[in-house]
Enzyme design. Structure first.
Site, PDB file in Angstrom:
ATOM      1  N   CYS A  98       0.832  -1.211   0.000  1.00 28.89           N
ATOM      2  CA  CYS A  98       0.000   0.000   0.000  1.00 28.89           C
ATOM      3  C   CYS A  98       0.864   1.258   0.000  1.00 28.89           C
ATOM      4  CB  CYS A  98      -0.958  -0.008   1.190  1.00 28.89           C
ATOM      5  SG  CYS A  98      -0.152  -0.331   2.776  1.00 28.89           S
ATOM      6  N   HIS A 353      -1.492   0.709   7.716  1.00 31.81           N
ATOM      7  CA  HIS A 353      -1.960   0.841   6.336  1.00 31.81           C
ATOM      8  C   HIS A 353      -1.692   2.270   5.860  1.00 31.81           C
ATOM      9  CE1 HIS A 353      -4.197  -0.022   2.765  1.00 31.81           C
ATOM     10  NE2 HIS A 353      -5.073   0.922   3.014  1.00 31.81           N
TER      11      HIS A 353
END
EC number: 3.4.19.12
Length: 992
Positions: A98, A353
């Site tokens: 990510c 994340h």
């Protein structure tokens, strides 16, 4: 008792009073009709156990009533994968990528960078044929620039909602399962991209990275005595701002540029004054780039734990940033607009994340890029610091400061991107080159073909489901059999027919047949009775067989079952009779010999015989829907080895009566008569029957042999007392004076002879006695030779036959290989300070050898967060310990030494493997001594260990090795520490 067994018992109750020859058709139907009354629909909530009439709960519920078409398939609408109008294209997260996706979206929305990349020459021309691309070949980019070109072209004009960046990630050599430092990745990639583009001839391409991202500042030192200034110019691509102790972005910038006083021991040597003087040092911004990257230093190294940690400090920042007060040359245009905010969601520096909020330079709208998902941020949604509320527990949150209009604050933003504010409108004509557009069109064509294929599959599934729905609604109402003719169909097949996930196969009833090819009585519980009308439709549509009508009921099986049930009832009576007869004494010679084991289990043996007479039938275990247990399998569970038949336990190997009276018993003639009714083939031994004569002879011979063996053993003990008692044993280190020759015998021989535990040296007199008592195939002896005048102190030992040099060399080579191919062994680490080995009590080792005594063991380190930067090679699975006997045997010293390493105070014992790298060892040492890997200097036997990628086996680290550790002094500031740490991740992109 279970309902299934109650029904079965009721169905066979008539068998207790009816003889086998009296069984009628009514009895047969009663035996098969194990249900008491038909199942009434609406009353049953689930399938009745073992009731062939019950057709409820076999899977029909998914088809009754109105059904949504979407239930007929599990294929998502392919249009959901289509790119929405006026939206951007997402990127697939390949596991832990990510952080890469966020930077790709930020760089893609830099129009100048995108345009420059499109201008780079490409090897795509090799794939072109005249007017198009070769259909049989897939385009594979060869360089990082080509990967970015193709990726940006797909992001710009793809019809897909998201695309796969695996080619780009693979070209960088990134591990998709391990999350890297996002800020470090940005630095390394920009350096790689600049190096690649600098080789292009087009100046618009060659200088794009410097034009967009490169600025310049100077380290300025001013002498307080003479005022002389010393400047050191340096380029930068991002400003790294310390956020600890600050609440606003402008405060972080001010600290970055603040003056530092150089006084005392830290005074500056002025070349003009030719002496150390007090001075001031600061950074001056000389020029700023068009795109200003501000890295907020949220991830810092904690030396106490040896790990990185995240600073969850709120930082406020505005959408407009005026940098003019911070630059040296005033009067220029230094007003910047916020264009991107990169956010890390999570409390740990090693997990979480990454997402990005990016402003579209053409429309001015904000979008949130979260891998495959892209959301337009409109109105109140534009809260650039709200992401922390989604990832952190409420207890750990501090109060969020209030933000005015045009300002934002975040505790998770780790990078802010500002664009220079200009009056010119952004270039809206970034066109994809023709060769890249052809590749995009080709990918779009594949996507459209996939959409059509998925839509067709959905339609076929829906059509098939609708047809099956109508079939079930039509047939299920006609399945129950009333007074009309009926048939039996396998329950398993009916369930598969109602299962929408599997195609319906032909009907197969063979598993329910008996040995007479008819319906077995015990299989009725796994069958369902359906109407003949429904059976005709099933067989016409699906085929199969055999068809089991009322004529398929097997009379032979019912008659045999009737006989068996009657015999079992009789067995219970005879069991009581035999027990009473066994209590009476046997008179005269009218008795019979019976094995005690057979008497204990005769009833069970009789029952098993009756079951075997019942054919190859499978007995139902009473589970729902007739789940069965194979009789042979149940026997295997009861006994793992073959058992003897009745009365065979008193047979000798010659088939006669055994001579041991402890294993048999005398029973009366009446008792034997009853037992013989159930075991007519059992061996019969009247009381007057003599035991086996051959066994008697063997018994006498055995007694004589045993006496002879005792006599021989006593003679050998008397003849060889020293060898038997291990007294006065000769050895090389203590050679006896009265002989120059010693003989060698196998230690195995000695073990067998005297039951003691290689080879043993024996006296010549003992060897002469052994030669008389035993057959000797080869004589092996060792002779001592005194060197005499040549060297009186030296003694030689010569063996006959001589040692094999090839075998000895092979053994030594194998021992050396074993020392470098171990899977788990203990090594020892000493920390050296001022050339002395010292103890560091604050950091006990994580791994201690299991061979240590309790006083040597140290307190184990409690479980905590593991360091995800590295892989612990010796954790997890349990491994077999390596033996060091070969290593010890290789040592040339004759005197035996202890195999156990003596730990001294301050020593750390670690478990390692030969294929473990030096870098992984350094991580273990970091946990044991709290010394960071880059501060460790390791050596073994005076040799410096520096190759982090080399394995311990290749470095010569063998079991029981001692490694010396010398720690460098701690680095004073985080900036310098980060310069050192930067080398750790360079291998990630393959650009070391």
């Amino acid at each position: 008792m279970a309902p299934r067994l109650q029904l079965e018992k009721a169905a066979w109750r008539w068998a207790e009073t009816v003889r086998p020859e009296e069984v009628s058709q009514e009895h047969i139907e009663t035996a098969y009709r194990i249900w008491l009354e038909p199942c009434i629909r609406g009353v049953c909530r689930r399938n009745c156990k073992g009731n062939p009439n019950c057709l409820v709960g076999i899977g029909e519920h998914i088809w009754l009533g109105e059904i949504d078409e979407n239930s007929f398939h599990n294929i998502d609408d392919p249009n959901c994968e289509r790119r929405k109008k006026n939206s951007f294209v997402g990127l697939t997260n390949l596991g832990a990528t990510c952080y890469v996706n966020t930077f790709l979206q930020v760089w893609f929305l830099n129009l100048e960078l995108r345009q420059a990349l499109y201008l780079c020459p490409s090897t795509c021309s090799d794939y072109m044929l005249g007017d198009g691309i070769q259909e049989e070949k897939d385009y594979e980019p060869q360089t990082i620039c080509e990967h970015l070109q193709y990726l940006f072209a797909l992001l710009q004009n793809s019809n897909r909602r998201y695309i796969d960046p695996s080619g780009f990630v693979k070209a960088l050599g990134l591990d998709t399962g391990q999350q890297q430092d996002a800020q470090e990745f940005s630095k390394l990639f920009m350096s790689l991209l600049e190096d690649t583009l600098s080789k292009q001839k087009n100046p618009d391409v060659r200088n794009i990275v410097q034009q967009q991202f490169c600025g310049e500042y100077a380290y300025v030192t001013v002498c307080n005595q003479c005022g002389r200034e010393s400047k050191l110019l340096s380029k930068f691509y991002e400003l790294e701002l310390n956020i600890q102790g600050h609440k606003q972005l402008t405060d972080c910038i001010s600290e970055f540029l603040k003056e530092e006083k150089l006084e005392g021991d830290n005074r500056y040597f002025c070349e003009n004054c030719q002496s150390k003087q007090n001075a001031t040092r600061k950074i001056r911004l000389l020029s700023l780039p068009c795109t200003l990257n501000l890295q907020l230093m949220r991830f810092v190294f904690d030396r106490q734990t040896g790990h990185k940690k995240k600073l969850n400090t709120y930082i406020g920042f505005s959408e407009i940033l005026d940098m003019e007060p911070y630059v040296e040359h005033k009067g220029g245009s230094y007003v910047y607009e916020l264009s991107a905010v990169l956010i890390h969601r999570g409390v740990s520096a090693y997990s979480g994340h990454y997402i990005a909020h990016v402003k579209d330079p053409q429309s001015g709208e904000w979008y949130k890029f979260n891998d495959e998902d892209i959301e337009k941020m409109e109105g109140k949604k534009l809260q650039l610091g709200i992401e922390e509320d989604l990832a952190e527990p409420s207890k750990s949150q501090t109060r969020k400061p209030k933000c005015g209009k045009g300002t934002h604050c975040s505790r998770n933003a780790y990078m802010l991107v500002y664009r220079l504010q200009t009056q010119e409108k952004p270039n809206t004509t970034v066109q994809v080159p023709a060769f890249l557009q052809e590749l995009v069109d080709r990918d779009n064509s594949k996507f459209e073909e996939w959409c059509i294929e998925m839509a067709e599959m959905r339609k076929q599934s829906v059509d098939k489901g609708k047809a099956k729905h109508e079939e079930v609604k039509e047939l299920y109402q006609r399945l129950p059999a009333g007074a009309e003719p009926y048939e039996f169909v396998s329950l398993e097949w009916l369930q598969k027919w109602l299962d929408e996930s599997t195609p319906t196969k032909p009907i197969d009833n063979h598993a329910c047949l008996c040995s007479h090819d008819k319906l077995h009585p015990d299989k009725i519980s796994i069958m369902k009775r359906i109407s003949e009308y429904a059976a005709d439709i099933f067989y016409s549509r699906y085929g199969g067989g055999p068809r089991l009508t009322v004529k398929a009921l097997c009379k032979e099986c019912v008659v045999e079952r009737c006989r068996i049930l009657r015999l079992k009832n009789q067995l219970n009576e005879d069991y009581k009779t035999v027990n009473n007869l066994l209590k009476a004494a046997v008179k005269g010679n009218d008795g019979f010999w019976v094995g005690k084991s057979s008497l204990r289990s005769w009833r069970q043996l009789a029952l098993e015989q009756l079951d075997e007479q019942d054919g190859d039938a499978e007995q139902s275990n009473g589970k729902m829907n007739g789940s069965t247990l194979n009789k042979d399998e149940s026997k295997e569970e009861r006994k793992e080895e073959e058992e003897l038949n009745f009365n065979e336990d008193i047979l000798c190997p010659h088939g006669e009566l055994c001579i041991s009276e402890n294993e048999r018993r005398l029973v009366s003639k009446e008792a034997w008569s009853k037992l013989q009714q159930y075991f007519p083939k059992a061996p019969e031994f009247p009381s007057y029957k003599e035991c086996c004569s051959q066994c008697k002879i063997l018994e006498r011979e055995g007694e004589e042999n045993e006496a002879l063996h005792k006599m021989i053993a006593n003679e050998q003990k008397t003849s060889l007392p020293n060898l038997f008692q291990d007294k006065n044993r000769p050895c090389l280190s203590n050679w006896p004076e009265d002989t120059d020759v010693l003989y060698i015998v196998s230690q195995f021989f000695v073990e067998e002879w005297r039951k003691f535990v290689s080879i043993a040296l024996i006296w010549p007199s003992e060897w002469q006695m052994i030669q008389k008592l035993f057959v000797v195939d080869h004589v092996i002896k060792i002779t001592r030779i005194e060197m005499g005048d040549v060297n009186p102190s030296e003694t030689q030992y010569i063996s006959e036959p001589k040692l094999c040099p090839e075998c000895r060399e092979g053994l030594l080579c194998q021992q050396q290989r074993d020392l470098r191919e171990y899977t788990q062994a203990t090594i020892y680490v000493h920390k050296v300070v001022d050339n002395k080995k010292v103890m560091k009590d604050s950091a006990p080792e994580l791994n201690v050898s299991s061979s240590e005594t309790e006083e040597d063991k140290e307190e184990a380190k409690p479980d905590g967060e593991k360091d995800p930067d590295f892989n612990q090679s010796n954790g997890g699975t349990k491994r077999q310990k390596i033996s060091h006997q070969n290593y010890i045997a290789y040592q040339k010293q004759v005197i035996r030494r202890s195999m156990r390493h003596r730990k001294v105070r301050g020593e750390k014992a670690l478990l390692v493997s030969a294929n473990q790298t030096l870098k992984e060892l350094k991580i273990q040492i970091m946990h044991a001594f709290s010394v960071a890997p880059f501060d460790q200097n390791l050596s073994i036997d005076g040799k410096i260990l520096s190759d982090d990628c080399a394995t311990l086996g290749t470095l010569g680290v063998i079991p029981e090795s001692v490694i010396l550790l010398k720690a460098d002094e701690p680095i004073a500031d985080y900036a310098a520490m980060d310069d050192v740490m930067q080398g750790k991740d360079e291998f990630v992109l393959g650009i070391c």
